[in-house]
Scaffold this motif. Structure first.
Motif, PDB file in Angstrom:
ATOM      1  N   ARG A  44      -6.595   2.576   6.571  1.00 15.06           N
ATOM      2  CA  ARG A  44      -5.819   2.750   5.342  1.00 15.06           C
ATOM      3  C   ARG A  44      -5.675   1.419   4.594  1.00 15.06           C
ATOM      4  O   ARG A  44      -5.784   1.371   3.371  1.00 15.06           O
ATOM      5  CB  ARG A  44      -4.445   3.330   5.689  1.00 15.06           C
ATOM      6  CG  ARG A  44      -3.559   3.666   4.495  1.00 15.06           C
ATOM      7  CD  ARG A  44      -2.323   4.431   4.958  1.00 15.06           C
ATOM      8  NE  ARG A  44      -1.425   4.702   3.844  1.00 15.06           N
ATOM      9  CZ  ARG A  44      -0.439   3.906   3.467  1.00 15.06           C
ATOM     10  NH1 ARG A  44      -0.223   2.768   4.124  1.00 15.06           N
ATOM     11  NH2 ARG A  44       0.335   4.225   2.444  1.00 15.06           N
ATOM     12  N   THR A  45      -5.429   0.345   5.338  1.00 10.47           N
ATOM     13  CA  THR A  45      -5.306  -0.971   4.712  1.00 10.47           C
ATOM     14  C   THR A  45      -6.648  -1.429   4.160  1.00 10.47           C
ATOM     15  O   THR A  45      -6.738  -1.950   3.044  1.00 10.47           O
ATOM     16  CB  THR A  45      -4.775  -2.000   5.726  1.00 10.47           C
ATOM     17  OG1 THR A  45      -3.522  -1.544   6.235  1.00 10.47           O
ATOM     18  CG2 THR A  45      -4.593  -3.362   5.077  1.00 10.47           C
ATOM     19  N   ASN A  96       0.841  -1.193   0.000  1.00 12.84           N
ATOM     20  CA  ASN A  96       0.000   0.000   0.000  1.00 12.84           C
ATOM     21  C   ASN A  96       0.876   1.242   0.000  1.00 12.84           C
ATOM     22  O   ASN A  96       1.003   1.952   1.005  1.00 12.84           O
ATOM     23  CB  ASN A  96      -0.938  -0.004   1.207  1.00 12.84           C
ATOM     24  CG  ASN A  96      -1.963   1.116   1.146  1.00 12.84           C
ATOM     25  OD1 ASN A  96      -2.105   1.781   0.120  1.00 12.84           O
ATOM     26  ND2 ASN A  96      -2.677   1.329   2.239  1.00 12.84           N
ATOM     27  N   ASN A  97       1.505   1.492  -1.147  1.00 10.95           N
ATOM     28  CA  ASN A  97       2.325   2.695  -1.286  1.00 10.95           C
ATOM     29  C   ASN A  97       1.983   3.384  -2.610  1.00 10.95           C
ATOM     30  O   ASN A  97       1.242   2.852  -3.442  1.00 10.95           O
ATOM     31  CB  ASN A  97       3.819   2.367  -1.191  1.00 10.95           C
ATOM     32  CG  ASN A  97       4.286   1.407  -2.272  1.00 10.95           C
ATOM     33  OD1 ASN A  97       3.619   1.204  -3.288  1.00 10.95           O
ATOM     34  ND2 ASN A  97       5.441   0.809  -2.067  1.00 10.95           N
ATOM     35  N   LYS A  98       2.532   4.553  -2.801  1.00 15.48           N
ATOM     36  CA  LYS A  98       2.196   5.370  -3.966  1.00 15.48           C
ATOM     37  C   LYS A  98       2.534   4.654  -5.270  1.00 15.48           C
ATOM     38  O   LYS A  98       1.749   4.661  -6.223  1.00 15.48           O
ATOM     39  CB  LYS A  98       2.949   6.698  -3.888  1.00 15.48           C
ATOM     40  CG  LYS A  98       2.654   7.684  -5.010  1.00 15.48           C
ATOM     41  CD  LYS A  98       3.360   9.011  -4.723  1.00 15.48           C
ATOM     42  CE  LYS A  98       3.053  10.043  -5.813  1.00 15.48           C
ATOM     43  NZ  LYS A  98       3.702   9.704  -7.091  1.00 15.48           N
ATOM     44  N   SER A 124     -10.397  -0.929  -2.744  1.00 15.92           N
ATOM     45  CA  SER A 124     -10.305   0.236  -3.629  1.00 15.92           C
ATOM     46  C   SER A 124     -10.824  -0.012  -5.036  1.00 15.92           C
ATOM     47  O   SER A 124     -10.975   0.936  -5.810  1.00 15.92           O
ATOM     48  CB  SER A 124      -8.848   0.720  -3.695  1.00 15.92           C
ATOM     49  OG  SER A 124      -8.007  -0.280  -4.245  1.00 15.92           O
ATOM     50  N   ARG A 178       0.017   1.809  -5.964  1.00 17.20           N
ATOM     51  CA  ARG A 178      -1.314   2.345  -6.270  1.00 17.20           C
ATOM     52  C   ARG A 178      -1.349   2.935  -7.682  1.00 17.20           C
ATOM     53  O   ARG A 178      -2.343   2.789  -8.410  1.00 17.20           O
ATOM     54  CB  ARG A 178      -1.702   3.395  -5.220  1.00 17.20           C
ATOM     55  CG  ARG A 178      -2.008   2.806  -3.845  1.00 17.20           C
ATOM     56  CD  ARG A 178      -2.698   3.815  -2.943  1.00 17.20           C
ATOM     57  NE  ARG A 178      -1.863   4.975  -2.672  1.00 17.20           N
ATOM     58  CZ  ARG A 178      -1.017   5.071  -1.651  1.00 17.20           C
ATOM     59  NH1 ARG A 178      -0.892   4.062  -0.803  1.00 17.20           N
ATOM     60  NH2 ARG A 178      -0.305   6.175  -1.468  1.00 17.20           N
ATOM     61  N   ASP A 193      -9.123   0.417   3.130  1.00 15.90           N
ATOM     62  CA  ASP A 193      -9.458   1.196   1.936  1.00 15.90           C
ATOM     63  C   ASP A 193      -8.685   0.692   0.720  1.00 15.90           C
ATOM     64  O   ASP A 193      -9.232   0.663  -0.403  1.00 15.90           O
ATOM     65  CB  ASP A 193      -9.148   2.672   2.169  1.00 15.90           C
ATOM     66  CG  ASP A 193     -10.092   3.315   3.175  1.00 15.90           C
ATOM     67  OD1 ASP A 193     -11.149   2.721   3.466  1.00 15.90           O
ATOM     68  OD2 ASP A 193      -9.761   4.407   3.680  1.00 15.90           O
ATOM     69  N   PHE A 194      -7.443   0.303   0.930  1.00 15.58           N
ATOM     70  CA  PHE A 194      -6.637  -0.212  -0.173  1.00 15.58           C
ATOM     71  C   PHE A 194      -7.194  -1.533  -0.691  1.00 15.58           C
ATOM     72  O   PHE A 194      -7.354  -1.735  -1.902  1.00 15.58           O
ATOM     73  CB  PHE A 194      -5.188  -0.382   0.280  1.00 15.58           C
ATOM     74  CG  PHE A 194      -4.253  -0.913  -0.769  1.00 15.58           C
ATOM     75  CD1 PHE A 194      -4.107  -0.270  -1.988  1.00 15.58           C
ATOM     76  CD2 PHE A 194      -3.501  -2.058  -0.536  1.00 15.58           C
ATOM     77  CE1 PHE A 194      -3.240  -0.744  -2.965  1.00 15.58           C
ATOM     78  CE2 PHE A 194      -2.630  -2.545  -1.493  1.00 15.58           C
ATOM     79  CZ  PHE A 194      -2.500  -1.890  -2.713  1.00 15.58           C
TER      80      PHE A 194
END
Length: 425
Positions: free
Chosen positions: A347-348, A306-308, A354, A311, A350-351
């Motif tokens: 955050r996890t 889960n990093n930029k 997503s 994503r 949502d990922f």
């Protein structure tokens, strides 16, 4: 001998055990942060420099069972005090890789941690290290960290076995009981300090890593393209998914950091077993066209974080995929994505949710089952005490299938037994 459990008697993670000889030699076993509180760091008394300095006063060395964040977390401050820190060779290599990757982004915190890890000393399994009048002998154990150890500690004529985190159901877990039988049980251990993570989590039999691999093969056959979220440093889990991808002819895709992790694992563990070799892997940032082609043919398995960067890759390739043929496979602790759980991470969650992909869960713990904990207690058969750590406060070691004699030795409060002072904080 004085055994002090600074932390861990009634919590999972953040365990700190001190062993001191009568002459004053002191070592610590593990020194990590408390586990995160959902998305946020949890409060930790040792983030206070005065508290940490008091803890480290007189300590000659810190030995780490493995490099998970709840076992290693204050390495920079320890290094500043010129206290020797010891860890396994592969663990050091992986942490240098991780901290170097994070420091590259310019965060001074990670630069300090990188410099601290460069100074770490390493040990070999079965080779004794002497610190003053205390000796420490590490023995390999299977865990979700690929380079984990238990320690046999000897001083003042007494012997302590600190298991660290361990399991029997990993690929190399079948060596646990033979190791105890061949190298430890006959030594007549006085005190056993052992983890109990799973005592309050699950009473059912734990899936073996090999069984997980075959379940992954079935899932990989059902879906053309899969995004898989698991630990980037869990060698067993990465091997399971890599082997499953090869079995069904799917491309195995990783990011640049994971590429280096697999290379590091392969250069060490891969020299002993082909299970930990990953020759047919692709780096998504360099093989985008190949990945697009694979997605239309047999498909791909991509390990995601889960990093930029991940994503953005998903955003770029997902519109070209059929959602009905695309799966997100979550392979970590389920509590992180359960809104009602105390460890829930928004955050996890949502990922994972997503996209309109199908979501599957496939995971097995890095920690010992009730049966394995009981077997270790029985085989070690400590003479004086069993001290349970890395466990929920409401878990009960006396509920294990062990003899009444061993149940009577379970110790969770400060006491003195013969020449051993046990201090529980």
């Amino acid at each position: 001998m004085i055994i002090t459990i600074h932390r861990g008697i009634n919590q999972i993670g953040g365990c700190i055990t001190e062993i001191a000889s009568a002459s004053g030699t002191k070592i610590l076993i593990d020194l990590g942060h408390n586990l995160p509180d959902g998305d946020d760091p949890s409060e930790d008394k040792y983030d206070n420099s005065a508290n940490l300095s008091a803890l480290l006063d007189g300590v000659k060395a810190v030995f780490y069972t493995h490099p998970h964040g709840d076992h290693v977390g204050f390495e920079t401050e320890v290094a500043k005090k010129d206290i020797d820190q010891y860890i396994g060779h592969l663990s050091k290599d992986l942490m240098l890789l991780l901290k170097g990757h994070l420091a590259y982004r310019g965060n001074p915190k990670y630069k300090g941690e990188l410099e601290a890890f460069k100074k770490f000393l390493t040990f070999e399994a079965k080779e004794k290290i002497t610190i003053g009048d205390i000796s420490i002998t590490p023995y390999f154990v299977s865990h979700s960290a690929p380079d984990a150890y238990m320690f046999l500690i000897e001083c003042d004529g007494k012997k302590v076995l600190h298991t660290g985190d361990f399991r029997e159901h990993g690929y190399r877990g079948n060596g646990l009981m033979p190791t105890i039988k061949s190298y430890i049980a006959h030594r007549k251990i006085d005190v056993l300090i052992t983890e109990g993570t799973m005592l309050s989590r699950n009473d059912s039999r734990l899936m073996t890593e090999n069984e997980l691999k075959y379940k992954a093969i079935d899932l990989f056959r059902q879906h053309r393209n899969l995004f898989v979220m698991c630990s980037s440093m869990d060698a067993d889990r990465l091997a399971s998914f890599y082997q499953a991808a090869q079995a069904v002819g799917k491309m195995f895709v990783v990011d640049g950091f994971q590429w280096k992790v697999l290379e590091t694992i392969g250069n060490t563990l891969g020299t002993k077993s082909d299970l930990y070799r990953f020759p047919k892997r692709r780096y998504f940032d360099k093989h985008m066209d190949n990945i697009r082609n694979a997605s239309q043919a047999n498909g791909f398995v991509m390990i995601v974080r889960n990093n930029k960067q991940c994503r953005e890759f998903i955003e770029a390739i997902y519109p070209t995929l059929d959602p009905k043929e695309t799966c997100f496979l979550y392979s970590q602790f389920l509590g992180y994505i359960l809104p009602t759980h105390s460890a829930f991470q928004q955050r996890t969650y949502d990922f994972v949710h997503s996209r309109e992909w199908q979501i599957n869960y496939l995971h097995t713990s890095g920690h010992a089952s009730r049966e394995t904990i009981a077997a270790v207690c029985t085989k070690v058969n400590p003479r004086l005490a069993i001290i349970p750590i890395h466990r929920d406060a409401d878990s009960d070691f006396r509920s294990l299938d062990i003899s009444q004699e061993l149940k009577n030795k379970v110790t969770t409060e400060s006491t003195k037994i013969q020449d051993v002072d046990i201090i529980i904080k």
